[in-house]
Write a protein that holds these residues in place. Structure first.
Motif, PDB file in Angstrom:
ATOM      1  N   ASN A 122      -7.946   3.926   3.793  1.00  0.00           N
ATOM      2  CA  ASN A 122      -9.035   3.076   3.290  1.00  0.00           C
ATOM      3  C   ASN A 122      -8.513   1.740   2.770  1.00  0.00           C
ATOM      4  O   ASN A 122      -9.110   0.689   3.026  1.00  0.00           O
ATOM      5  CB  ASN A 122      -9.818   3.795   2.184  1.00  0.00           C
ATOM      6  N   GLU A 123      -7.403   1.789   2.040  1.00  0.00           N
ATOM      7  CA  GLU A 123      -6.843   0.558   1.475  1.00  0.00           C
ATOM      8  C   GLU A 123      -6.299  -0.371   2.568  1.00  0.00           C
ATOM      9  O   GLU A 123      -6.518  -1.584   2.523  1.00  0.00           O
ATOM     10  CB  GLU A 123      -5.744   0.908   0.465  1.00  0.00           C
ATOM     11  N   LEU A 124      -5.614   0.193   3.547  1.00  0.00           N
ATOM     12  CA  LEU A 124      -5.125  -0.620   4.665  1.00  0.00           C
ATOM     13  C   LEU A 124      -6.292  -1.269   5.418  1.00  0.00           C
ATOM     14  O   LEU A 124      -6.256  -2.455   5.752  1.00  0.00           O
ATOM     15  CB  LEU A 124      -4.304   0.228   5.641  1.00  0.00           C
ATOM     16  N   THR A 125      -7.315  -0.491   5.667  1.00  0.00           N
ATOM     17  CA  THR A 125      -8.489  -1.007   6.379  1.00  0.00           C
ATOM     18  C   THR A 125      -9.148  -2.131   5.598  1.00  0.00           C
ATOM     19  O   THR A 125      -9.439  -3.201   6.144  1.00  0.00           O
ATOM     20  CB  THR A 125      -9.498   0.134   6.646  1.00  0.00           C
ATOM     21  N   THR A 126      -9.378  -1.899   4.300  1.00  0.00           N
ATOM     22  CA  THR A 126     -10.051  -2.894   3.459  1.00  0.00           C
ATOM     23  C   THR A 126      -9.238  -4.171   3.350  1.00  0.00           C
ATOM     24  O   THR A 126      -9.767  -5.275   3.544  1.00  0.00           O
ATOM     25  CB  THR A 126     -10.299  -2.312   2.045  1.00  0.00           C
ATOM     26  N   LYS A 127      -7.953  -4.052   3.077  1.00  0.00           N
ATOM     27  CA  LYS A 127      -7.111  -5.249   2.906  1.00  0.00           C
ATOM     28  C   LYS A 127      -6.950  -6.014   4.220  1.00  0.00           C
ATOM     29  O   LYS A 127      -6.934  -7.232   4.234  1.00  0.00           O
ATOM     30  CB  LYS A 127      -5.769  -4.867   2.299  1.00  0.00           C
ATOM     31  N   GLY A 128      -6.824  -5.298   5.322  1.00  0.00           N
ATOM     32  CA  GLY A 128      -6.749  -5.961   6.618  1.00  0.00           C
ATOM     33  C   GLY A 128      -8.037  -6.702   6.935  1.00  0.00           C
ATOM     34  O   GLY A 128      -8.019  -7.848   7.392  1.00  0.00           O
ATOM     35  N   GLN A 129      -9.166  -6.059   6.658  1.00  0.00           N
ATOM     36  CA  GLN A 129     -10.460  -6.688   6.923  1.00  0.00           C
ATOM     37  C   GLN A 129     -10.670  -7.920   6.043  1.00  0.00           C
ATOM     38  O   GLN A 129     -11.247  -8.913   6.486  1.00  0.00           O
ATOM     39  CB  GLN A 129     -11.600  -5.681   6.733  1.00  0.00           C
ATOM     40  N   GLU A 130     -10.176  -7.876   4.808  1.00  0.00           N
ATOM     41  CA  GLU A 130     -10.300  -9.032   3.900  1.00  0.00           C
ATOM     42  C   GLU A 130      -9.603 -10.259   4.483  1.00  0.00           C
ATOM     43  O   GLU A 130     -10.114 -11.372   4.413  1.00  0.00           O
ATOM     44  CB  GLU A 130      -9.716  -8.706   2.527  1.00  0.00           C
ATOM     45  N   VAL A 131      -8.415 -10.064   5.070  1.00  0.00           N
ATOM     46  CA  VAL A 131      -7.695 -11.176   5.695  1.00  0.00           C
ATOM     47  C   VAL A 131      -8.514 -11.731   6.853  1.00  0.00           C
ATOM     48  O   VAL A 131      -8.719 -12.945   6.968  1.00  0.00           O
ATOM     49  CB  VAL A 131      -6.292 -10.727   6.190  1.00  0.00           C
ATOM     50  N   LEU A 132      -9.003 -10.849   7.706  1.00  0.00           N
ATOM     51  CA  LEU A 132      -9.784 -11.276   8.868  1.00  0.00           C
ATOM     52  C   LEU A 132     -11.085 -11.962   8.451  1.00  0.00           C
ATOM     53  O   LEU A 132     -11.494 -12.956   9.061  1.00  0.00           O
ATOM     54  CB  LEU A 132     -10.079 -10.077   9.768  1.00  0.00           C
ATOM     55  N   ASP A 133     -11.734 -11.453   7.406  1.00  0.00           N
ATOM     56  CA  ASP A 133     -12.999 -12.035   6.946  1.00  0.00           C
ATOM     57  C   ASP A 133     -12.831 -13.455   6.410  1.00  0.00           C
ATOM     58  O   ASP A 133     -13.790 -14.227   6.386  1.00  0.00           O
ATOM     59  CB  ASP A 133     -13.647 -11.151   5.874  1.00  0.00           C
ATOM     60  N   LYS A 134     -11.614 -13.799   6.010  1.00  0.00           N
ATOM     61  CA  LYS A 134     -11.331 -15.168   5.552  1.00  0.00           C
ATOM     62  C   LYS A 134     -11.039 -16.096   6.725  1.00  0.00           C
ATOM     63  O   LYS A 134     -10.735 -17.272   6.544  1.00  0.00           O
ATOM     64  CB  LYS A 134     -10.141 -15.174   4.586  1.00  0.00           C
ATOM     65  N   GLY A 135     -11.089 -15.546   7.937  1.00  0.00           N
ATOM     66  CA  GLY A 135     -10.819 -16.346   9.130  1.00  0.00           C
ATOM     67  C   GLY A 135      -9.343 -16.507   9.435  1.00  0.00           C
ATOM     68  O   GLY A 135      -8.945 -17.386  10.198  1.00  0.00           O
ATOM     69  N   GLU A 164      -3.843  15.263   1.998  1.00  0.00           N
ATOM     70  CA  GLU A 164      -4.904  14.639   2.802  1.00  0.00           C
ATOM     71  C   GLU A 164      -5.692  13.583   2.017  1.00  0.00           C
ATOM     72  O   GLU A 164      -6.024  12.528   2.560  1.00  0.00           O
ATOM     73  CB  GLU A 164      -5.855  15.721   3.332  1.00  0.00           C
ATOM     74  N   ASP A 165      -5.974  13.833   0.737  1.00  0.00           N
ATOM     75  CA  ASP A 165      -6.761  12.856  -0.040  1.00  0.00           C
ATOM     76  C   ASP A 165      -5.990  11.550  -0.230  1.00  0.00           C
ATOM     77  O   ASP A 165      -6.575  10.461  -0.173  1.00  0.00           O
ATOM     78  CB  ASP A 165      -7.210  13.431  -1.384  1.00  0.00           C
ATOM     79  N   GLU A 166      -4.685  11.633  -0.414  1.00  0.00           N
ATOM     80  CA  GLU A 166      -3.880  10.413  -0.551  1.00  0.00           C
ATOM     81  C   GLU A 166      -3.747   9.696   0.793  1.00  0.00           C
ATOM     82  O   GLU A 166      -3.742   8.468   0.845  1.00  0.00           O
ATOM     83  CB  GLU A 166      -2.507  10.741  -1.147  1.00  0.00           C
ATOM     84  N   GLN A 167      -3.647  10.456   1.877  1.00  0.00           N
ATOM     85  CA  GLN A 167      -3.623   9.846   3.207  1.00  0.00           C
ATOM     86  C   GLN A 167      -4.887   9.025   3.436  1.00  0.00           C
ATOM     87  O   GLN A 167      -4.832   7.895   3.932  1.00  0.00           O
ATOM     88  CB  GLN A 167      -3.510  10.920   4.298  1.00  0.00           C
ATOM     89  N   GLN A 168      -6.024   9.580   3.040  1.00  0.00           N
ATOM     90  CA  GLN A 168      -7.289   8.879   3.230  1.00  0.00           C
ATOM     91  C   GLN A 168      -7.367   7.631   2.352  1.00  0.00           C
ATOM     92  O   GLN A 168      -7.874   6.592   2.790  1.00  0.00           O
ATOM     93  CB  GLN A 168      -8.473   9.813   2.944  1.00  0.00           C
ATOM     94  N   LYS A 169      -6.841   7.713   1.138  1.00  0.00           N
ATOM     95  CA  LYS A 169      -6.818   6.539   0.256  1.00  0.00           C
ATOM     96  C   LYS A 169      -6.000   5.412   0.885  1.00  0.00           C
ATOM     97  O   LYS A 169      -6.384   4.246   0.844  1.00  0.00           O
ATOM     98  CB  LYS A 169      -6.246   6.904  -1.118  1.00  0.00           C
ATOM     99  N   ILE A 170      -4.851   5.768   1.456  1.00  0.00           N
ATOM    100  CA  ILE A 170      -3.996   4.770   2.110  1.00  0.00           C
ATOM    101  C   ILE A 170      -4.733   4.148   3.287  1.00  0.00           C
ATOM    102  O   ILE A 170      -4.762   2.925   3.436  1.00  0.00           O
ATOM    103  CB  ILE A 170      -2.662   5.407   2.567  1.00  0.00           C
ATOM    104  N   VAL A 216       0.833  -1.202   0.000  1.00  0.00           N
ATOM    105  CA  VAL A 216       0.000   0.000   0.000  1.00  0.00           C
ATOM    106  C   VAL A 216       0.872   1.257   0.000  1.00  0.00           C
ATOM    107  O   VAL A 216       0.694   2.150  -0.832  1.00  0.00           O
ATOM    108  CB  VAL A 216      -0.978   0.007   1.200  1.00  0.00           C
ATOM    109  N   PHE A 217       1.839   1.333   0.902  1.00  0.00           N
ATOM    110  CA  PHE A 217       2.681   2.523   0.980  1.00  0.00           C
ATOM    111  C   PHE A 217       3.605   2.661  -0.236  1.00  0.00           C
ATOM    112  O   PHE A 217       3.911   3.772  -0.643  1.00  0.00           O
ATOM    113  CB  PHE A 217       3.490   2.524   2.286  1.00  0.00           C
ATOM    114  N   ALA A 218       4.021   1.534  -0.811  1.00  0.00           N
ATOM    115  CA  ALA A 218       4.911   1.585  -1.983  1.00  0.00           C
ATOM    116  C   ALA A 218       4.273   2.323  -3.145  1.00  0.00           C
ATOM    117  O   ALA A 218       4.958   2.993  -3.928  1.00  0.00           O
ATOM    118  CB  ALA A 218       5.310   0.177  -2.402  1.00  0.00           C
ATOM    119  N   ALA A 219       2.969   2.233  -3.275  1.00  0.00           N
ATOM    120  CA  ALA A 219       2.276   2.896  -4.374  1.00  0.00           C
ATOM    121  C   ALA A 219       2.332   4.423  -4.245  1.00  0.00           C
ATOM    122  O   ALA A 219       2.164   5.137  -5.236  1.00  0.00           O
ATOM    123  CB  ALA A 219       0.819   2.428  -4.421  1.00  0.00           C
ATOM    124  N   TYR A 220       2.598   4.924  -3.050  1.00  0.00           N
ATOM    125  CA  TYR A 220       2.608   6.369  -2.816  1.00  0.00           C
ATOM    126  C   TYR A 220       4.002   6.916  -2.527  1.00  0.00           C
ATOM    127  O   TYR A 220       4.191   8.119  -2.453  1.00  0.00           O
ATOM    128  CB  TYR A 220       1.682   6.709  -1.643  1.00  0.00           C
TER     129      TYR A 220
END
Length: 195
Positions: free
Chosen positions: A174-187, A166-172, A93-97
């Protein structure tokens, strides 16, 4: 107990934590060139450092140099990238920015999952045995948002985040939150595999 870290700030933090122990000391020291006599330690422990030093071979030689005959050394390193979302998600995620300064950076996973080669290398420096196994170091994140909040407080990540609009901070975030939640949602836990 003698402990070393290359970072004076980490030495300061660790020194405070062991200040109540009369037999413990923490000093600035390079794992590739320790300020210790030969054959002076019965135990040597390095946690998640071997993959970070500029030359892990020098660190292995140095560990063997300071160990007494019959002493025991233990190292932990980052394992397989595919089993380590705690480190791979923020890295991607951070590498993209991150601004590309043209400098090539070695992955902290470069020693992981190479058991035969690493075992042979360790033994070549004089150690009599080498046992390697993988283990999951799981963090107790319960939500993607919690994962994001903690990742954004890590000093390097925080510095990078604060350097962005600020807009890029929010994108990061959001992406960290979504990707982290995806791992957790898979158990699965958000973890780092260590060896």
């Amino acid at each position: 107990l003698k402990s070393f870290d290359l970072s004076p700030k980490m030495v300061e933090i660790a020194s405070q934590k062991v200040s109540n122990y009369s037999n413990a000391s923490v000093s600035v020291g390079d794992a590739q060139n320790l300020p210790l006599e030969e054959n002076s330690c019965s135990r040597y422990y390095s946690n998640l450092t071997l993959q970070l030093v500029p030359d892990h071979k020098e660190m292995l030689k140095e560990a063997f140099r300071v160990l007494k005959k019959g002493g025991v050394a233990a190292f932990s390193i980052w394992g397989r990238e595919e089993n380590s979302p705690m480190m791979t998600i923020p890295g991607k995620v951070f590498a993209a920015y991150k601004k590309n300064d043209g400098e090539s950076v070695r992955s902290n996973f470069h020693l992981g999952n190479k058991h035969d080669a690493l075992r042979e290398e360790v033994l070549s420096y004089g150690f009599s045995t080498c046992v390697i196994w993988s283990n999951i170091m799981a963090a107790n994140y319960t939500t993607g948002e919690e994962f994001c909040d903690i990742q954004c407080q890590i000093p390097y990540n925080k510095m990078l985040l604060e350097s962005l609009p600020e807009d890029e901070q929010q994108k990061i975030r959001n992406e960290l939150t979504t990707k982290g939640q995806e791992v957790l949602d898979k158990g699965n836990p958000i973890c780092l595999e260590v060896e």
